[in-house]
Each structure stands twice: as C-alpha cells, then as structure tokens.
Design a protein around this motif. Structure first.
Motif, mmCIF file in Angstrom:
data_model
loop_
_atom_site.group_PDB
_atom_site.id
_atom_site.type_symbol
_atom_site.label_atom_id
_atom_site.label_comp_id
_atom_site.label_asym_id
_atom_site.label_seq_id
_atom_site.Cartn_x
_atom_site.Cartn_y
_atom_site.Cartn_z
ATOM 1 N N GLN A 166 -27.329 -78.742 -23.365
ATOM 2 C CA GLN A 166 -26.221 -78.989 -22.447
ATOM 3 C C GLN A 166 -25.553 -80.325 -22.755
ATOM 4 O OE1 GLN A 166 -24.860 -76.956 -20.245
ATOM 5 N NE2 GLN A 166 -23.329 -78.520 -19.791
ATOM 6 N N SER A 167 -26.377 -81.330 -23.108
ATOM 7 C CA SER A 167 -25.829 -82.635 -23.473
ATOM 8 C C SER A 167 -24.954 -82.535 -24.714
ATOM 9 C CB SER A 167 -26.971 -83.627 -23.705
ATOM 10 O OG SER A 167 -26.483 -84.874 -24.145
ATOM 11 N N GLU A 168 -25.427 -81.754 -25.706
ATOM 12 C CA GLU A 168 -24.648 -81.579 -26.931
ATOM 13 C C GLU A 168 -23.351 -80.808 -26.652
ATOM 14 O OE1 GLU A 168 -25.505 -83.222 -29.391
ATOM 15 O OE2 GLU A 168 -27.531 -83.739 -28.759
ATOM 16 N N ILE A 169 -23.413 -79.852 -25.733
ATOM 17 C CA ILE A 169 -22.212 -79.083 -25.370
ATOM 18 C C ILE A 169 -21.163 -80.004 -24.744
ATOM 19 C CG2 ILE A 169 -21.325 -77.312 -23.805
ATOM 20 C CD1 ILE A 169 -23.991 -75.817 -24.208
ATOM 21 N N GLU A 170 -21.628 -80.911 -23.885
ATOM 22 C CA GLU A 170 -20.706 -81.846 -23.241
ATOM 23 C C GLU A 170 -20.053 -82.774 -24.267
ATOM 24 O OE1 GLU A 170 -23.099 -83.760 -20.341
ATOM 25 O OE2 GLU A 170 -23.188 -82.016 -19.000
ATOM 26 N N LYS A 171 -20.851 -83.219 -25.259
ATOM 27 C CA LYS A 171 -20.282 -84.063 -26.311
ATOM 28 C C LYS A 171 -19.242 -83.298 -27.124
ATOM 29 C CE LYS A 171 -24.324 -87.048 -26.882
ATOM 30 N NZ LYS A 171 -25.418 -87.451 -27.803
ATOM 31 N N ARG A 172 -19.566 -82.006 -27.382
ATOM 32 C CA ARG A 172 -18.626 -81.181 -28.139
ATOM 33 C C ARG A 172 -17.310 -81.019 -27.376
ATOM 34 N NH1 ARG A 172 -17.610 -75.594 -28.034
ATOM 35 N NH2 ARG A 172 -16.645 -74.816 -29.949
ATOM 36 N N ALA A 173 -17.405 -80.807 -26.055
ATOM 37 C CA ALA A 173 -16.196 -80.660 -25.238
ATOM 38 C C ALA A 173 -15.368 -81.941 -25.269
ATOM 39 C CB ALA A 173 -16.584 -80.302 -23.808
ATOM 40 N N GLU A 174 -16.071 -83.084 -25.226
ATOM 41 C CA GLU A 174 -15.367 -84.371 -25.282
ATOM 42 C C GLU A 174 -14.620 -84.524 -26.601
ATOM 43 O OE1 GLU A 174 -16.461 -89.150 -25.075
ATOM 44 O OE2 GLU A 174 -17.983 -87.621 -24.630
ATOM 45 N N LEU A 175 -15.276 -84.110 -27.696
ATOM 46 C CA LEU A 175 -14.621 -84.174 -29.003
ATOM 47 C C LEU A 175 -13.403 -83.252 -29.074
ATOM 48 C CD1 LEU A 175 -17.709 -84.299 -31.399
ATOM 49 C CD2 LEU A 175 -16.014 -86.089 -31.085
ATOM 50 N N GLU A 176 -13.548 -82.056 -28.471
ATOM 51 C CA GLU A 176 -12.421 -81.116 -28.449
ATOM 52 C C GLU A 176 -11.218 -81.742 -27.731
ATOM 53 O OE1 GLU A 176 -11.911 -78.334 -29.851
ATOM 54 O OE2 GLU A 176 -13.807 -77.294 -30.211
ATOM 55 N N ASP A 177 -11.483 -82.441 -26.618
ATOM 56 C CA ASP A 177 -10.399 -83.078 -25.870
ATOM 57 C C ASP A 177 -9.722 -84.170 -26.702
ATOM 58 O OD1 ASP A 177 -10.880 -81.449 -23.733
ATOM 59 O OD2 ASP A 177 -12.113 -82.916 -22.647
ATOM 60 N N LYS A 178 -10.534 -84.982 -27.378
ATOM 61 C CA LYS A 178 -9.972 -86.054 -28.196
ATOM 62 C C LYS A 178 -9.166 -85.489 -29.361
ATOM 63 C CE LYS A 178 -13.382 -89.607 -27.106
ATOM 64 N NZ LYS A 178 -14.415 -90.525 -27.628
ATOM 65 N N LEU A 179 -9.699 -84.405 -29.956
ATOM 66 C CA LEU A 179 -8.989 -83.782 -31.072
ATOM 67 C C LEU A 179 -7.656 -83.204 -30.610
ATOM 68 C CD1 LEU A 179 -8.967 -82.937 -34.028
ATOM 69 C CD2 LEU A 179 -10.176 -80.848 -33.366
ATOM 70 N N ALA A 180 -7.642 -82.604 -29.419
ATOM 71 C CA ALA A 180 -6.400 -82.040 -28.880
ATOM 72 C C ALA A 180 -5.369 -83.140 -28.660
ATOM 73 C CB ALA A 180 -6.684 -81.308 -27.575
ATOM 74 N N THR A 181 -5.855 -84.312 -28.201
ATOM 75 C CA THR A 181 -4.940 -85.445 -27.988
ATOM 76 C C THR A 181 -4.331 -85.919 -29.305
ATOM 77 O OG1 THR A 181 -6.214 -86.163 -26.074
ATOM 78 C CG2 THR A 181 -4.762 -87.785 -27.089
ATOM 79 N N ILE A 182 -5.196 -85.997 -30.328
ATOM 80 C CA ILE A 182 -4.712 -86.424 -31.647
ATOM 81 C C ILE A 182 -3.687 -85.442 -32.190
ATOM 82 C CG2 ILE A 182 -5.402 -86.824 -34.040
ATOM 83 C CD1 ILE A 182 -8.107 -87.781 -32.927
ATOM 84 N N THR A 183 -3.992 -84.141 -32.064
ATOM 85 C CA THR A 183 -3.104 -83.109 -32.578
ATOM 86 C C THR A 183 -1.761 -83.131 -31.855
ATOM 87 O OG1 THR A 183 -5.006 -81.731 -33.101
ATOM 88 C CG2 THR A 183 -2.882 -80.640 -33.032
ATOM 89 N N SER A 184 -1.788 -83.341 -30.534
ATOM 90 C CA SER A 184 -0.550 -83.351 -29.757
ATOM 91 C C SER A 184 0.350 -84.517 -30.136
ATOM 92 C CB SER A 184 -0.873 -83.409 -28.265
ATOM 93 O OG SER A 184 -1.465 -84.656 -27.945
ATOM 94 N N ARG A 185 -0.218 -85.570 -30.705
ATOM 95 C CA ARG A 185 0.575 -86.720 -31.124
ATOM 96 C C ARG A 185 1.116 -86.553 -32.552
ATOM 97 N NH1 ARG A 185 -3.498 -91.472 -28.974
ATOM 98 N NH2 ARG A 185 -3.147 -91.142 -26.746
ATOM 99 N N GLU A 186 0.804 -85.387 -33.108
ATOM 100 C CA GLU A 186 1.302 -85.030 -34.446
ATOM 101 C C GLU A 186 0.947 -86.089 -35.487
ATOM 102 O OE1 GLU A 186 5.180 -82.449 -33.015
ATOM 103 O OE2 GLU A 186 5.470 -84.396 -34.016
ATOM 104 N N VAL A 187 -0.351 -86.308 -35.575
ATOM 105 C CA VAL A 187 -0.835 -87.269 -36.560
ATOM 106 C C VAL A 187 -1.522 -86.543 -37.716
ATOM 107 C CG1 VAL A 187 -1.099 -89.167 -34.946
ATOM 108 C CG2 VAL A 187 -2.936 -87.505 -35.190
ATOM 109 N N LEU A 188 -0.953 -85.431 -38.066
ATOM 110 C CA LEU A 188 -1.559 -84.638 -39.125
ATOM 111 C C LEU A 188 -1.174 -85.127 -40.513
ATOM 112 C CD1 LEU A 188 -1.151 -81.062 -37.626
ATOM 113 C CD2 LEU A 188 -3.152 -82.557 -37.586
ATOM 114 N N SER A 189 -0.321 -86.134 -40.579
ATOM 115 C CA SER A 189 0.062 -86.665 -41.891
ATOM 116 C C SER A 189 -1.065 -87.511 -42.455
ATOM 117 C CB SER A 189 1.325 -87.498 -41.774
ATOM 118 O OG SER A 189 1.125 -88.557 -40.853
#
Length: 243
Positions: A166-189
């Motif tokens: 469950q702890s690892e799942i929560e960390k994974r969810a946190e990473l997903e949120d951070k990744l979504a934030t990065i993607t939304s800022r269009e920093v794929l360059s």
C-alpha cells in the motif's frame, strides 16, 4: 531391535487404571494385564479413582459398574464432566445379567464394555483399539494446532506485505501526479522531455510489478520478497529522475 512407540498398544508405557471394589478382581485383572506388558494401577472405589485422576492420567480406565457408595455410572459422569479427564477412554466392566447397565454405561459416555467373566483376549483387543484411537486423536490435534500456528504467522506476514505494498502504491500515485504536472507544462523537449519519458517508462514497469503483486496478495498468497524489492527500487529511481 525396533523401539516400541510411546503409548503403543500393550507397550510398557501404556498405563491402565482398574477401578473395582473387590480385592480378588483387582488382583486377577492386574496380573493378567501385566502379563500383556501393560502398566497397571488399581483403586477400590469411585472416590479413590477420582482422587487418582486428579494427579495422574492413565491411557485407559477399566471401571466396574457395581460398586458401593459411588457406582461406575456415577464415576463415569464425574470423569466426563471434568475437562481434564473427559477424553480418557473408559471400558465399563459389567456382569452378563446387567444388560441394562451396559446400555446405561454407553449412554453415559463409556467407550466400550466387557462382561464378566472377562475374556482377556477380547479385553486386550478393545484396549488396543481405544489406545490407538486416543493416540491418533492426540496426534491430529497437535497437527491442527501446528497448522493453525502456521496460518497465523502467514496471515501476519501477508498483512505486513499488504502494508508495504500500500505504501508503494501511494508513492506510485504521487509520481503519477508529478508526471502529469510535468506533462501539462509541455516540458517534453530535450533534455527535460527525456527525463519525463524515462519516468513514464519506470512507472510502466512499476504498474506491471504492482499488478502482479496485487494479484498475489488478493489470492492470500505471500508475494516474493525480490518482487517487492524490485518495485521499491523502480519507484525510487523514478523519484530520483524527477526534475
């Protein structure tokens, strides 16, 4: 020479208690049973029998039906009402004319009966049968207790693993949120986009590991420790890759 198992039928460790108010009966039964290699104790009354059972538990009780003050049925009721003696095998000894007494004894909880005059070949066979049954029941009880203990330990291990998962799942969810934030800022360059793609790749691996671990735990099985370690390593790698 093959050793005799403990409490095997007519082994020297098999203890029999004779309860009979007539001296001659106790003497004859004791002599015949000792000739069969049983260890024998005897008492002359129901009260003495109950006193004996308070400090010593035989493998078999031979209980005479007709005794003064406290007859065999009364003694049997006392034995069966005591949790410390309720499972002791009891063979009631009755006179041939006491058919009603035999029925009463069986209804009161006697395991078996023999009639007077005693056929000692029959008595030996019945003693062996009940001693084996008692030994098998005791062994089965010990095996069940061992299985219960293993099941308890396993449940505790699974609970700990579920908490870690469950702890690892929560960390994974946190990473997903951070990744979504990065993607939304269009920093794929490049070079930032390369990091994002690396995180996405790591999270895909985490998702695969998570699915396998979740399936294992949901089936009440213990996940492989190596899989838990690999999943944790992937999540930490993803965290370190974050900008």
């Amino acid at each position: 020479m093959t050793a005799i198992p403990q409490n095997a039928p007519n082994s020297p460790s098999t203890q029999i208690l004779i309860v009979d108010d007539i001296d001659a009966n106790r003497a004859v039964m004791t002599r015949r049973l000792e000739m069969m290699s049983y260890r024998v104790s005897s008492v002359e009354s129901g009260h003495e029998a109950l006193k004996h059972l308070s400090h010593s538990k035989p493998d078999m009780i031979l209980l005479d039906y007709m005794m003064p003050q406290m007859n065999g049925i009364e003694v049997l009721h006392r034995i069966r009402s005591n949790p410390e003696t309720d499972s002791l095998p009891v063979i009631m000894v009755t006179a041939r004319a006491e058919s009603e007494a035999t029925v009463e004894a069986l209804r009161a909880g006697a395991d078996d009966y023999v009639t007077k005059p005693i056929d000692y070949d029959v008595l030996k066979a019945r003693i062996e049968s009940h001693v084996i049954r008692k030994s098998s029941t005791r062994n089965l009880k010990h095996e069940n207790e061992a299985l219960d203990e293993q099941a308890t330990i396993r449940s505790l291990v699974v609970a700990d693993l579920e908490q870690d998962l469950q702890s690892e799942i929560e960390k994974r969810a946190e990473l997903e949120d951070k990744l979504a934030t990065i993607t939304s800022r269009e920093v794929l360059s490049a070079p930032q986009g390369g990091k994002t793609l690396a995180i996405r790749s790591l999270l895909d691996e985490v998702a695969t590991k998570h699915a396998a671990l979740f399936k294992t735990v949901s089936q009440n099985e213990v996940p492989a420790l190596l899989d838990m370690i690999e999943m944790r390593k992937l999540i930490h790698e993803a965290i370190e890759t974050l900008p």
